[in-house]
Design a protein around this motif. Structure first.
Motif: not given
Length: 489
Positions: A380-396
Motif C-alpha cells: 500500500k502506498p505510504e507517505q514518508l514525509s512532507k518536504a514542503v507545502t503544496s504552495e511551495v511545491a507548485d511554485q518549484v
C-alpha cells in the motif's frame, strides 16, 4: 561418598549440564541462523528440493526456476537477464542469493518466510509439494526498456517513479551483467564468471541507482536549495538576487564561478525563477550563504536525505554535511562540496515536488503471490514525509517548467506535453570529466490530474560527450525517452 568421587561427580554433572544447554541453544536459538548460512551445504541443497518463487512483471516471469535432471533439481533462469539484472539480482548455488530481489526477498522466494507459515501448514495437510512465493514488481517493461536503450553503453543509472505512490517504474544501472552466468550448474564456469565480474573495474555488480559510490549531484541539488529558499519566507519566485560573474566566498581565495564563464544574464541581479532556468551558480551560492548550511541540510532531510530505506534492497542514504561554514554552504547550495546522492534520491526530490510536497516511500514490490499466483499480500502506498507545502511545491514545479521551456533543459521537451526539469553538471575533481544529470516531472498540463512520472538520470564521466558534456546535452534526452514511455502508454 569420599571427596575425590564427589568432586568427579560434580565435574560430570557440570559437563552434562553444559552439553544440555549447548544442544538446547543450538536446536532452539541458533538453528535458523546456522540453516541460513551460505556455506551450509545441507541447507543449500535442501533449498533446491522445492521450486523457488518467480519474480514477475505483469504476470510474466523475469526470474524463474526450471526443472533439471541433476543433483540440484531446479535451475534459476533469467529471461532478458541483462535488462533486469540489478532488479532481480542472482541466485547461485556457489555464491548464494544477492544483488536484488533474489537477495532482499530470499526467504519469501525460497518459502522459508514466517509470512508463509499458514501456507506451509496447508501444504503439509494437503500433501502439496511446497514452493516459494512469487513477487510481482512495479517495474513497467516498456519504461525499463526505454531507459536501457536510451542510456546505451554509457555508465550511469536511470530511475523513474510514480510520484503519487512511490512505485518504481524503471531501475537501470550500467554496466549490467547476466545473472544466468552465476545461476548455472556448470560450477567452474560460475566461478570464472564471478571472478571476472568482481575484477571488472567498472563494477557491473553494483546497482548505481541505489548504492555504490554516491554521486555529487551538481545543479540538480538546486531544487532543494530553491525549496529551502521559498520555505524560509525570505524569497519568492520574483525575488531579485545578486548574481555576480564571480561570487567571492568567505574565508576562501577561490571564487564561485558560473558555467557561462561570466554573468548568467548580463546583469548583476537575477530573479529566483531566472536563476533556476539558467542554473546560475553565483545566485544559488549567495542563497546558500544567506540561509546557512544547516537550513540546506534540514530541507534535504525532509526530502529523504539520510533516511535508511529499503525498496526492498537497501538504499545507501544520501547526505548533506552539517556544520558547514559559509564557503562550504555556498558550494553545497549548488550540489558540490560533500553533498552526495543516489539517483533514486534525486528522483524522490522531483517526485515530492510533483506530489504537492509529499514524499512517498519508494517501493519495487507490488504484491506477493502464492504458487497459483493468488495474492497473499499487496504493498500500500505510504507517505514518508512532507518536504514542503503544496504552495511551495507548485511554485518549484512551475519553475522547473521554465527550465525546460526557456532555460537549460530544452532537450527534455515533449511535443504536446508540459515538462518540468533541472539540469546538472557535477564536477568530480582529479581532472575527470563531470557527471551529467537531469531530473524531470511530467506532465504539468492543467488538464493532468497529477504528474505521472518523476525521473532522474546520471551519466558518469560525461558519457559519450566526455569533457564537452552537460545535463541538457547528455542526460536530458534519456529522461525524455523515459517520460515518453510512461505518458504515451
Amino acid at each position: 561418598m569420599n571427596p575425590p568421587i564427589r568432586r568427579l561427580a560434580v565435574v560430570a554433572a557440570i559437563l552434562f549440564c553444559s552439553l544440555l544447554i549447548s544442544s538446547t541453544s543450538i536446536m532452539f536459538f541458533q538453528a535458523k541462523a546456522l540453516g541460513d548460512r551460505s556455506d551450509n551445504r545441507r541447507s543449500v541443497l535442501a533449498s533446491y528440493d522445492r521450486e523457488r518463487g518467480q519474480i514477475l512483471l505483469g504476470g510474466t516471469p523475469i526470474a524463474r526456476s526450471v526443472a533439471t535432471d541433476d543433483e540440484l533439481r531446479w535451475e534459476r533462469t533469467y529471461p532478458s537477464g541483462r535488462l533486469y539484472s540489478h532488479v532481480t539480482g542472482y541466485y547461485s548455488f556457489t555464491y548464494g542469493a544477492g544483488g536484488g530481489i533474489e537477495g532482499a526477498e530470499d526467504e519469501l522466494l525460497s518459502g522459508r518466510s514466517d509470512k508463509l507459515f499458514y501456507r506451509r501448514i496447508s501444504d503439509l495437510v494437503s500433501g502439496r509439494q511446497p514452493a516459494g512465493a512469487s513477487v510481482e514488481l512495479t517495474i513497467r517493461p516498456e519504461v525499463q526498456q526505454a531507459a536501457e536503450k536510451a542510456l546505451g553503453d554509457q555508465r550511469g543509472a536511470v530511475v523513474a517513479l510514480d510520484p503519487r505512490t512511490g512505485a518504481i517504474l524503471a531501475m537501470v544501472s550500467h554496466p549490467t551483467y547476466d545473472p544466468a552466468a552465476l545461476s548455472s550448474h556448470r560450477f567452474s564456469a560460475v566461478t570464472d564468471a564471478w571472478k571476472s565480474l568482481n575484477a571488472d573495474r567498472s563494477k557491473p555488480l553494483v546497482n548505481r541507482s541505489i548504492g555504490g559510490d554516491l554521486y555529487p549531484p551538481g545543479s540538480v541539488f538546486k531544487l532543494v536549495t530553491t525549496a529551502a529558499a521559498l520555505s524560509s519566507g525570505q524569497y519568492d519566485v520574483t525575488s531579485r538576487i545578486p548574481a555576480p560573474a564571480q561570487l567571492k566566498l568567505p574565508l576562501s581565495s577561490v571564487p564561485l564561478t558560473n558555467w557561462q564563464n561570466g554573468s548568467c544574464t548580463g546583469s548583476d541581479q537575477i530573479t529566483l525563477q531566472k536563476a533556476l532556468e539558467t542554473s546560475c551558480n553565483s545566485a544559488f551560492g549567495g542563497i546558500g550563504i544567506q540561509l546557512g548550511g544547516d537550513a540546506l541540510a534540514d530541507q534535504a532531510a525532509k526530502f529523504g536525505f539520510g533516511d535508511e530505506l529499503r525498496v526492498p534492497m537497501r538504499v545507501t542514504p544520501s547526505k548533506v554535511p552539517t556544520g558547514m561554514d559559509k564557503a562550504q554552504s555556498a558550494q553545497a547550495a549548488i550540489g558540490q562540496y560533500d553533498v552526495r546522492v543516489t539517483p533514486l534520491q534525486v528522483a524522490m526530490v522531483s517526485a515530492a515536488i510533483a506530489n504537492k510536497g509529499v514524499v512517498m516511500r519508494p517501493h519495487l514490490i507490488a504484491s506477493v503471490r502464492g504458487d497459483n499466483l493468488s495474492v497473499l499480500d499487496e504493498t500500500k502506498p505510504e507517505q514518508l514525509s512532507k518536504a514542503v507545502t503544496s504552495e511551495v511545491a507548485d511554485q518549484v514545479a512551475q519553475m522547473m517548467r521554465g527550465v525546460v521551456e526557456d532555460g537549460t533543459g530544452s532537450n527534455a521537451r515533449i511535443p504536446g506535453v508540459e515538462v518540468g526539469g533541472k539540469t546538472g553538471t557535477a564536477q568530480q575533481g582529479n581532472d575527470k570529466a563531470p557527471h551529467a544529470w537531469f531530473t524531470a516531472i511530467a506532465p504539468l498540463t492543467a488538464s493532468a490530474d497529477q504528474p505521472q512520472v518523476a525521473v532522474a538520470v546520471v551519466v558518469e564521466d560525461g558519457g559519450s560527450a566526455g569533457r564537452e558534456t552537460g545535463g541538457n546535452k547528455v542526460a536530458a534526452p534519456i529522461a525524455k525517452e523515459v517520460m515518453e514511455a510512461v505518458i504515451r502508454k
